[in-house]
Design a protein around this motif. Structure first.
Motif, mmCIF file in Angstrom:
data_model
loop_
_atom_site.group_PDB
_atom_site.id
_atom_site.type_symbol
_atom_site.label_atom_id
_atom_site.label_comp_id
_atom_site.label_asym_id
_atom_site.label_seq_id
_atom_site.Cartn_x
_atom_site.Cartn_y
_atom_site.Cartn_z
ATOM 1 N N VAL A 44 0.835 -1.200 0.000
ATOM 2 C CA VAL A 44 0.000 0.000 0.000
ATOM 3 C C VAL A 44 0.870 1.249 0.000
ATOM 4 O O VAL A 44 2.036 1.211 0.381
ATOM 5 C CB VAL A 44 -0.967 0.025 1.206
ATOM 6 N N THR A 45 0.269 2.345 -0.431
ATOM 7 C CA THR A 45 0.948 3.640 -0.441
ATOM 8 C C THR A 45 0.396 4.505 0.686
ATOM 9 O O THR A 45 -0.619 4.170 1.299
ATOM 10 C CB THR A 45 0.725 4.374 -1.780
ATOM 11 N N ALA A 47 -1.119 7.132 0.271
ATOM 12 C CA ALA A 47 -2.416 7.627 -0.194
ATOM 13 C C ALA A 47 -3.493 6.543 -0.153
ATOM 14 O O ALA A 47 -4.639 6.799 -0.503
ATOM 15 C CB ALA A 47 -2.281 8.173 -1.610
ATOM 16 N N GLN A 49 -3.479 3.609 -1.925
ATOM 17 C CA GLN A 49 -3.524 2.737 -3.095
ATOM 18 C C GLN A 49 -2.941 1.383 -2.710
ATOM 19 O O GLN A 49 -2.042 1.299 -1.878
ATOM 20 C CB GLN A 49 -2.704 3.317 -4.248
ATOM 21 N N SER A 50 -3.416 0.328 -3.356
ATOM 22 C CA SER A 50 -2.937 -1.020 -3.080
ATOM 23 C C SER A 50 -2.471 -1.658 -4.385
ATOM 24 O O SER A 50 -3.160 -1.536 -5.414
ATOM 25 C CB SER A 50 -4.065 -1.842 -2.458
ATOM 26 N N PHE A 51 -1.313 -2.333 -4.348
ATOM 27 C CA PHE A 51 -0.741 -2.946 -5.547
ATOM 28 C C PHE A 51 -0.229 -4.346 -5.238
ATOM 29 O O PHE A 51 0.427 -4.561 -4.219
ATOM 30 C CB PHE A 51 0.455 -2.138 -6.074
ATOM 31 N N GLY A 69 -2.794 -2.934 -12.067
ATOM 32 C CA GLY A 69 -3.515 -1.727 -12.450
ATOM 33 C C GLY A 69 -2.682 -0.673 -13.142
ATOM 34 O O GLY A 69 -3.220 0.328 -13.619
ATOM 35 N N GLN A 75 1.173 6.282 -16.209
ATOM 36 C CA GLN A 75 0.761 5.845 -14.869
ATOM 37 C C GLN A 75 1.986 5.517 -14.012
ATOM 38 O O GLN A 75 2.044 5.864 -12.836
ATOM 39 C CB GLN A 75 -0.139 4.608 -14.964
ATOM 40 N N LEU A 79 3.849 7.622 -10.399
ATOM 41 C CA LEU A 79 4.137 6.999 -9.105
ATOM 42 C C LEU A 79 5.566 7.260 -8.618
ATOM 43 O O LEU A 79 5.955 6.784 -7.549
ATOM 44 C CB LEU A 79 3.883 5.487 -9.190
#
Length: 172
Positions: A44-45, A47, A49-51, A69, A75, A79
């Motif tokens: 996670v970030t 902010a 976001q999850s990756f 994503g 994109q 990041l």
């Protein structure tokens, strides 16, 4: 890391922008086993976001990787500079005398006589070794994070014992 670290997480890497034109990113791993970052996801970030992370191959200073994503260079470039965090329970168990840098934040810093110097605000590394940023009543002090300058780390006790080099503290 600072104040925006997602609760219950540890910073395990950072993104350094795009690698190529198909959405791959340059990933810097802060893990003891750099390739293990892939297994700690989802990451996670700050902010939220999850990756999911899939490492493609090693490159200088890190890895080329795919993030769920992220499909375009634009994109991936957006990041750049984003830090990635893993849930603490996804990380390997630590030995008794080991800790994560995140565990040090907020700990009291005492001198070898037991007098409080301040509290750890951040753990910095600019390439020559770790440095503790300590907030004191007289301002910020940068303390080398070495066995000589910080002989005792007591995470459970909420403190570290420091023997700062001469001239580091404001009254020296």
């Amino acid at each position: 890391m600072g104040d925006r670290t997602p609760e219950g997480t540890v910073c395990v890497g950072a993104l350094a922008g795009a690698f190529g034109v198909r959405g791959e990113v340059r990933l810097k791993s802060f893990c003891a086993d750099p390739a293990a970052i892939e297994s700690y996801g989802p990451l996670v970030t700050e902010a939220g976001q999850s990756f999911d992370v899939a490492l493609s191959r090693p490159i200088p200073n890190g890895f080329a990787a795919r993030l769920s994503g992220v499909t375009s260079k634009e994109q991936a470039d957006a990041l750049r500079g984003v830090r990635l965090y893993a849930r603490r329970e996804r990380l390997p168990a630590l030995d008794e005398d080991e800790f994560y840098h995140a565990d040090l934040l907020g700990l009291r810093v005492l001198d070898t006589g037991g007098t409080e110097i301040g509290r750890i605000k951040a753990v910095l590394n600019h390439g020559a070794g770790d440095i503790l940023e300590v907030t004191t009543p007289k301002g910020v002090v940068l303390l080398p994070f070495s066995r000589a300058a910080v002989p005792t780390v007591d995470v459970a006790g909420g403190r570290v014992i420091a023997d700062p080099p001469e001239g580091i503290l404001p009254d020296d």
